[in-house]
Design a protein around this motif. Structure first.
Motif, mmCIF file in Angstrom:
data_model
loop_
_atom_site.group_PDB
_atom_site.id
_atom_site.type_symbol
_atom_site.label_atom_id
_atom_site.label_comp_id
_atom_site.label_asym_id
_atom_site.label_seq_id
_atom_site.Cartn_x
_atom_site.Cartn_y
_atom_site.Cartn_z
ATOM 1 N N LEU A 41 0.908 -1.246 -0.030
ATOM 2 C CA LEU A 41 0.007 0.172 -0.035
ATOM 3 C C LEU A 41 0.827 1.327 0.023
ATOM 4 C CD1 LEU A 41 -2.538 -0.853 2.681
ATOM 5 C CD2 LEU A 41 -3.254 -0.135 0.389
ATOM 6 N N CYS A 42 0.512 2.178 -1.073
ATOM 7 C CA CYS A 42 1.607 3.470 -1.016
ATOM 8 C C CYS A 42 0.405 4.624 -1.353
ATOM 9 C CB CYS A 42 2.414 3.389 -2.188
ATOM 10 S SG CYS A 42 3.787 2.340 -2.120
ATOM 11 N N LEU A 43 0.865 5.753 -0.920
ATOM 12 C CA LEU A 43 0.519 7.039 -1.399
ATOM 13 C C LEU A 43 1.176 7.361 -2.679
ATOM 14 C CD1 LEU A 43 -1.277 9.575 -0.835
ATOM 15 C CD2 LEU A 43 0.745 10.671 0.223
ATOM 16 N N PHE A 44 0.401 7.681 -3.656
ATOM 17 C CA PHE A 44 0.604 8.031 -5.077
ATOM 18 C C PHE A 44 0.684 9.565 -5.160
ATOM 19 C CE2 PHE A 44 0.260 3.491 -5.445
ATOM 20 C CZ PHE A 44 0.902 3.012 -6.291
ATOM 21 N N ASP A 45 1.540 10.076 -6.028
ATOM 22 C CA ASP A 45 1.184 11.314 -6.537
ATOM 23 C C ASP A 45 1.297 11.345 -8.162
ATOM 24 O OD1 ASP A 45 3.927 11.516 -7.053
ATOM 25 O OD2 ASP A 45 4.531 13.445 -6.099
ATOM 26 N N ALA A 46 1.278 12.483 -8.987
ATOM 27 C CA ALA A 46 1.462 12.113 -10.414
ATOM 28 C C ALA A 46 2.389 11.580 -10.674
ATOM 29 C CB ALA A 46 1.235 13.627 -10.935
ATOM 30 N N GLU A 47 3.707 11.522 -10.066
ATOM 31 C CA GLU A 47 4.946 10.764 -10.486
ATOM 32 C C GLU A 47 4.990 9.339 -10.108
ATOM 33 O OE1 GLU A 47 8.361 13.088 -9.896
ATOM 34 O OE2 GLU A 47 7.475 15.094 -10.540
ATOM 35 N N GLY A 48 3.946 8.853 -9.292
ATOM 36 C CA GLY A 48 4.172 7.372 -8.966
ATOM 37 C C GLY A 48 4.259 7.531 -7.381
ATOM 38 N N PRO A 49 4.468 6.203 -6.682
ATOM 39 C CA PRO A 49 4.358 6.001 -5.268
ATOM 40 C C PRO A 49 5.161 6.963 -4.684
ATOM 41 C CG PRO A 49 5.626 4.294 -6.520
ATOM 42 C CD PRO A 49 4.992 5.003 -7.512
ATOM 43 N N CYS A 50 5.003 7.502 -3.551
ATOM 44 C CA CYS A 50 5.904 8.582 -2.867
ATOM 45 C C CYS A 50 6.044 8.219 -1.343
ATOM 46 C CB CYS A 50 5.621 9.981 -3.098
ATOM 47 S SG CYS A 50 3.870 10.343 -2.694
ATOM 48 N N ALA A 51 5.022 7.364 -0.916
ATOM 49 C CA ALA A 51 5.243 7.245 0.666
ATOM 50 C C ALA A 51 4.423 5.848 0.899
ATOM 51 C CB ALA A 51 4.364 8.347 1.663
ATOM 52 N N ASN A 52 4.825 5.140 2.057
ATOM 53 C CA ASN A 52 4.352 3.998 2.316
ATOM 54 C C ASN A 52 4.505 3.783 3.803
ATOM 55 O OD1 ASN A 52 6.598 2.244 2.680
ATOM 56 N ND2 ASN A 52 6.594 2.553 0.513
ATOM 57 N N ALA A 53 3.797 2.725 4.366
ATOM 58 C CA ALA A 53 3.946 2.380 5.998
ATOM 59 C C ALA A 53 5.219 1.908 6.244
ATOM 60 C CB ALA A 53 2.895 1.425 6.263
ATOM 61 N N VAL A 54 6.273 1.692 5.431
ATOM 62 C CA VAL A 54 7.610 1.155 5.768
ATOM 63 C C VAL A 54 8.559 2.454 5.625
ATOM 64 C CG1 VAL A 54 9.278 -0.371 4.930
ATOM 65 C CG2 VAL A 54 6.917 -1.022 4.948
ATOM 66 N N LYS A 55 8.689 2.911 4.196
ATOM 67 C CA LYS A 55 9.701 4.028 4.245
ATOM 68 C C LYS A 55 9.295 5.092 3.210
ATOM 69 C CE LYS A 55 13.606 1.166 4.612
ATOM 70 N NZ LYS A 55 14.161 1.512 6.134
ATOM 71 N N ASP A 56 9.154 6.453 3.477
ATOM 72 C CA ASP A 56 8.644 7.392 2.605
ATOM 73 C C ASP A 56 9.896 7.957 1.468
ATOM 74 O OD1 ASP A 56 6.264 7.244 3.948
ATOM 75 O OD2 ASP A 56 6.829 9.022 5.057
ATOM 76 N N SER A 57 9.484 8.441 0.577
ATOM 77 C CA SER A 57 10.266 8.782 -0.508
ATOM 78 C C SER A 57 11.203 9.755 -0.102
ATOM 79 C CB SER A 57 9.730 8.736 -1.925
ATOM 80 O OG SER A 57 9.027 9.976 -2.090
ATOM 81 N N GLN A 58 12.523 9.753 -0.891
ATOM 82 C CA GLN A 58 13.278 11.169 -0.612
ATOM 83 C C GLN A 58 12.552 12.132 -1.296
ATOM 84 O OE1 GLN A 58 15.742 11.411 1.421
ATOM 85 N NE2 GLN A 58 16.455 13.579 0.821
ATOM 86 N N ARG A 59 11.958 12.105 -2.623
ATOM 87 C CA ARG A 59 11.640 13.386 -3.078
ATOM 88 C C ARG A 59 10.583 14.079 -2.773
ATOM 89 N NH1 ARG A 59 7.301 12.751 -6.388
ATOM 90 N NH2 ARG A 59 6.224 10.484 -6.824
ATOM 91 N N THR A 60 9.635 13.464 -1.869
ATOM 92 C CA THR A 60 8.608 14.485 -1.162
ATOM 93 C C THR A 60 8.618 14.375 0.347
ATOM 94 O OG1 THR A 60 7.469 12.280 -1.086
ATOM 95 C CG2 THR A 60 6.976 13.645 -3.060
ATOM 96 N N LYS A 61 9.995 14.309 0.851
ATOM 97 C CA LYS A 61 10.090 14.406 2.179
ATOM 98 C C LYS A 61 10.150 15.939 2.705
ATOM 99 C CE LYS A 61 12.756 10.044 3.550
ATOM 100 N NZ LYS A 61 13.912 9.521 4.208
ATOM 101 N N THR A 62 9.788 16.111 4.069
ATOM 102 C CA THR A 62 9.717 17.364 4.645
ATOM 103 C C THR A 62 11.164 17.906 4.645
ATOM 104 O OG1 THR A 62 9.895 16.582 6.919
ATOM 105 C CG2 THR A 62 7.665 16.776 5.780
ATOM 106 N N HIS A 63 11.595 19.221 4.773
ATOM 107 C CA HIS A 63 12.776 19.778 4.898
ATOM 108 C C HIS A 63 12.625 21.213 5.626
ATOM 109 C CE1 HIS A 63 11.392 22.829 1.625
ATOM 110 N NE2 HIS A 63 10.566 21.647 1.165
ATOM 111 N N GLU A 64 13.602 21.999 5.711
ATOM 112 C CA GLU A 64 13.636 23.171 6.490
ATOM 113 C C GLU A 64 12.585 24.358 5.912
ATOM 114 O OE1 GLU A 64 17.459 24.778 6.516
ATOM 115 O OE2 GLU A 64 18.362 23.370 8.001
#
Length: 208
Positions: free
Chosen positions: A144-167
């Motif tokens: 199970l993943c959260l998808f955006d227009a570019e594909g999967p970007c987060a899930n219950a195991v590890k979230d993607s680097q490209r959509t992570k929070t930052h300063e």
């Protein structure tokens, strides 16, 4: 903006958070950092039944939630037990505190980095993404993943680097990965989560 594919076990809660300032200007208050300890007072506590139900949720699509692929909530329990769960930023700290005590994995993405529409569903065959700054990838097929227009970007195991929070993050989208095997737990976790965020001055809007 947000949809969920049909799933027999998933009982997710999703919401947007708007912070009053960039995360770099919102250091986590002491009361929030204190919640990153496993023995901190909290309205929820996890046990083996919760852990098993979460693993069953992730296993349903064919994913194997073991070893390095186990739910993020289990990593938090271990890190907190070792005294190694430290502060990252206000958004992630609130996520980690609720996940640690509820036993539910939680995903948080930066809404300025994610591209709508957003959707929760099973990742297709061969799906992968980079999950850290060093370029390591996770195979998310059947998860199970959260998808955006570019594909999967987060899930219950590890979230993607490209959509992570930052300063500079000011808007986030969060998914609590609840399961029908634990009725009401995701709602309880969300209620507490919302209290923590609003206590820091954030505005929370639940996804329809």
């Amino acid at each position: 903006m947000f949809t969920q594919d049909a799933h027999p076990l998933l009982e997710a809660v999703a919401f947007e958070t708007r912070f009053p300032a960039p995360l770099s200007q919102l250091p986590s208050p002491e009361w929030l950092v204190a919640l990153l300890k496993s023995d901190a007072p909290a309205p929820l506590s996890a046990d083996d039944a919760v852990r098993g139900a979460v693993r069953d949720l992730l296993r349903h699509g064919g994913y194997k939630p073991t070893g390095r692929g186990k739910p993020a909530s289990e990593y938090l329990v271990r890190a907190a037990g070792e005294g190694a769960l430290g502060s990252i930023n206000a958004a992630v700290d609130a996520c980690n505190a609720v996940s640690l005590h509820s036993g539910l994995p939680i995903s948080v993405v930066d809404l300025e980095r994610a591209r709508p529409p957003l959707r929760v569903g099973l990742a297709p065959e061969g799906a992968t993404y980079v999950f850290n700054a060093s370029g390591q990838s996770i195979d998310v097929e059947g998860l199970l993943c959260l998808f955006d227009a570019e594909g999967p970007c987060a899930n219950a195991v590890k979230d993607s680097q490209r959509t992570k929070t930052h300063e500079g993050t000011r808007r986030t989208f969060t998914v609590l990965w609840g399961t029908r095997a634990l009725p009401g737990r995701a709602e309880q976790a969300f209620s507490w989560y919302r209290e923590l965020l609003e206590r820091m001055g954030a505005v929370v809007e639940r996804a329809p």
